[in-house]
Design a protein around this motif. Sequence first.
Motif, short mmCIF file in Angstrom:
data_model
loop_
_atom_site.label_atom_id
_atom_site.label_comp_id
_atom_site.label_asym_id
_atom_site.label_seq_id
_atom_site.Cartn_x
_atom_site.Cartn_y
_atom_site.Cartn_z
N LYS A 54 1.08 8.41 5.43
CA LYS A 54 1.23 9.02 6.75
C LYS A 54 2.02 10.31 6.64
CE LYS A 54 1.16 4.83 9.56
NZ LYS A 54 1.98 3.95 10.38
N ASN A 57 0.85 -1.19 0.00
CA ASN A 57 0.00 0.00 0.00
C ASN A 57 0.88 1.24 0.00
OD1 ASN A 57 -2.51 -1.46 0.34
ND2 ASN A 57 -1.71 -1.96 2.37
N PRO A 58 0.46 2.24 -0.76
CA PRO A 58 1.28 3.45 -0.77
C PRO A 58 1.23 4.16 0.59
CG PRO A 58 -0.75 3.78 -1.99
CD PRO A 58 -0.73 2.34 -1.60
N GLY A 59 2.29 4.83 0.90
CA GLY A 59 2.37 5.51 2.18
C GLY A 59 1.51 6.76 2.20
N PRO A 107 7.98 9.24 -1.74
CA PRO A 107 7.37 7.95 -2.07
C PRO A 107 8.35 7.04 -2.81
CG PRO A 107 6.50 9.67 -3.48
CD PRO A 107 7.42 10.35 -2.52
#
Lengths: 930, 284
Positions: B30, B26-28, B52
Amino acid sequence: MNVLKNFTFACLFLNFLLTNDSFAQQKVIKIKSERFTDMTFKSILEELQWKYGVRIKFAEKDLPQQKISLWIDNQTLNELLETSISNFNMDLTYKMENPNSATLLKKSELIVSLKEPTTSQFQPTRKNFLLSGKIIEQNSGETLPFATVFVTDRPEISTQSNVDGYFSLQNVPSDTVLLKVSYVGYLSKTVRLKPSSSLTNFTIELKAEPNELEALVVEAEKTEMVQANQVVGMVKMTPRNIAKLPNVGEKDPFRAFQLMPGVSASNESSSGLYVRGGTPDQTLVLYDGFTVYNVDHLFGFFSAFNYNAIKDIQLYKGGFDARFGGRISAVAEITGKEGNNKKFNAGVDLSLLSTNAYVESPLGKNVTLLVAARRSYKGPLYNKIFNKFTDSETTTNQQQPQGPGGFGGRGGFNNFNTTQKAASYFYDLNSKITFKPNKKDIYSLSFFNGTDNMDNSSTSSFSGFGPFQNSGDGLGNATNDISQWGNTGTSFKWSRRYNNKLYSNTLVSFSNYYSERDNTRSISITRNDSSFTSRFGRYETNKLQDFSFKTDWEYKFFPNHQLEFGSMITYNQIKFNYTQNDTTTILNRDDAGTLAAFYLQDRFRLMNEKLELIPGFRFNYFDLTKKVYTEPRLTFNYQYNPEIKIKGGAGIYNQFIKQINREDITNGNRNFWILANGSTLPVTQSRHLIMGAAYERKNYLFDIEFYQKKNIGITEYTLRFVPSFSAGNPGGGPGGPGVPGGGGGLSTEETFFNGDETIRGVDILAQKKFGSVTGWLGYTLAQAVRNVSAFSDKPYYADQDVRHQFKAVATYSVKHWDLSGTWIYSTGRPYTSIIGAYDITLLDGTTKSFTNPTDKNANRLPAYHRMDVSVNYNFKNGTLGFSVFNLYNRTNIWYKRFEVVREDGVSLLQTTDVTYLGITPNLTLSLKLR
Amino acid sequence: MKKILVFFPLLVIGLSACLEVNDVVNPGDKPVIEAYLAPGHTVSMKVFTEIPYTTEDSAYSEPISGLKIKITGSDGNSFYLTETETGVYESTQKLGVAGTTYAMSFEHNGRTIAAETILPGKPEGYSMDVTEIYRVARDFSSFTPGQGPPQGGFQQEQFSSINLTWNNPENLYHFIAAQLLDENATQIVTRPSSDSNFPQRPPRRFNNQPIQTESATVNGQSFEYFGRYAIILYKLNADYAALYENQNTTSQNISTPVSTITNGLGIFTGINADTLLLTVKRQQ
């Protein structure tokens, strides 16, 4: 000894009687100078018979049709046949009836003719008895452990010799039966019992496969490289034959096991055995009875076991019987050589990596000694491997703002002296002394010591520069980058054969493992007479000691039953210390624990001896948890018919000591051992279930085994620290023993996460056992899934999870040459990648980069594959070998490294693939006296 | 035999049976936070995205704008931060005394990002054994590597070290930083003009690591400039010290970065400091 002599003499005498009565008197005819041009072998033979009166029997169809040219000069018939068969590579062999008379045979026919007569010339005098004796090697007198003996027409009446080479075969139908004895790496032998044979001290001598192929070696008597179908889950190997396999520097028994299905072959950085989804620490490695806690040399590229010192290795891939305990995955039982008890012998192996030498000798009448030692030298091959495993260190260090980086510039003096130490080496020493005062007792003392010292340190200083020379002032900067580890093990064993029904084996042993990782930089300032030293970086030590007492008993108390029982007690002391910057002790453990165990098992046969059952129990008491762990075990073999065998096993296994394996040499100690404590580090338990079948023909074996392992209490380790939130919270949360009085300290117990694991798989083996081309194809389909809730919400594939693994091994032997090749294909291993990275500005204005990982093991590396080839030339006193590792120079990825790099003020992410070893040739020369 | 034959395929099916395992990346999403809270000071907090991990070239960190960040103190004071420049949020109100706990929260991408920290007490008994040190100026501007030392040789220089002490009965984390106070200060060492064989120009500050002791020694050779330095002794919470913990950035044993921030990354921690002055003078 007398019995042995008598027996040998009797054999010789019998041989004499049976062959030819006028053997001694006959004059040996020599064929004078004869030249034959463009003639068939048949016409040459006919002409020789006619001219010289020699007799050669042959079948015309067996002889080659092509025409040859032959020059004979003063040769006997024997010499003539030997040279011409060998020179023209004919598919023939011959038997000398007497010096002037021979029979030519196709090689395959000789097997038939060499067979013992189908009936005995004697009438049986004793029936249904217990036969016991020992199995020894013909040339050296070395006893052969775990060799198989069976009655040829009743293969279900079989037994195995024990670790000291003694066997007891129950229910032998009569004293005229044929026995077949086989031992991996040796020529099988058929022996007929006679009414005169001793039933209590029956000695069988086996002959090793000769290095130089003799004219009379026939195909079916060639030896197997590995044996895989004796007991469920077991693979057996004698180091002698692994010399044919390709090697990089050292002939390595553990690397050879990795070519069998079920043992992972794609870990170049660990020679430990990843057996059926397990990790190396879950494999019990016993060397002459003592436990070896670390098997790696040179960052795991080789195992610590010297094949010159080893007689036999058995690997139980699971479902092992109650004799073994304390590990949940597998057992590798290694028996060291006792040494030649007949003559002095010595040998040496020289390779581009190391020198390996041994001596063995009888000392007086009852004592034998063997000493074998190896040491590496820093040749090109050593450097290549060493650099492969240390290169990444330099790069990684740069991006860690640890150490004195911030004192940058060092006042502008760049002209300092830098010295790079070059002290890396590994060495090991094996020695064994065996004393056999009588026929009943054997005493042996075995000693092993191995050390790796990997030093990549450098020092620099300002001394010798300008005015500092005279001032007594100096500034020293030393970067330590040292990995040292080693094992010392020793065992004293007493074996006693009370009678042919009762045997005992008792030993005391000591094993010590240490590992030290010094990744620090120290800066020392000398001012006049006083000096100050500051140290940065990390320093780790792990020291493990094992004191054990063990006693194993075999008692054939009842026909068809063999009772085995015994007990052991092991005291472990483990120290682990991890300090940073001289001041902060991050982890400091000093654990001690005692494990006591008792086992009882019965080996018996049912259903007309077709079904062998081995039920057993093992009881463990571990003093740190103060609990008794009961482990029921059961294995069975069902010989459906002489070719088909069905086998299975089940059992519970507990492990009380675990190794935290980081595999990550760049950042610290590669692995360290810790004792379970029942709470934060639970005792690991595994339940095995194995079912399999084998179809075995004379030359082929097809074997399949399905397995399932359910493990609970597995421990994952991560360097994730969980800091306590409030400054001033004394003790730093649940950190407990790890943190010394740290107000607001970091808790390190949290670095261990526990969960469970399920492993399923199937191992398939198709082996061609004999012939000029031998080898096998192995395939493993497996899955290892872990569930550690604190680590990941969902289950994840274990680090060692590999879906498909395929192995092909082939050896082709022709005359003096052995050609062999291996090919390995393996699905890539899972790894944790990163989602992203970021920089944080610290209080002093510097920045530090952080990477943010994905879910645990959500990615997979590309497939691993590799081909190794070798060619060996065998001569009378040795072998010259050339091998190439990774023939087609495949770039296999070891791991990935993520770095944040800054370009033009912008931070970017950079991924680097760190790869395993590329194409690497090696040359080995082995020499021996005999 | 038959039963076994049935059993085998079942095992094979068992292997391929579906199982929800980590296999999707899953892409970050946060946010990364950087804020140091000191008693009696205003709050300054940076919020930005991760760099990213993509195959594209143009992947870099960006500031996150337009957030409504609330700070709540255990002393009952609460206030919102205002965005003074893109991704930088500041308070107008000053924070309270040591021992006050502050909580921070804001909404981003449908999640509440929250953190809490305590302001540590001021370092106690901080003292330094000297207030000035002498250094010899060195001129390497005409120095070419490989041609020996510059004309005239070197003037001998005494090594100087500055010993710092403080009280720390509870083994709390402390950290020393030096900050040059004078602008346009003269470098002690004038570096060669052709810089290719030499490291980059040294930073104006030097760093070391958080320690739990009661003393430290700073080497006089560490200073790069003549002039006045603030020798700052920070008292810290453990989460700051955790930033210095070894980071594994290889796939073999990648570690989750330490953060006390819920649904976020980075640092939100209280600090306190005491400062002493040191002058680096030119030795004649």
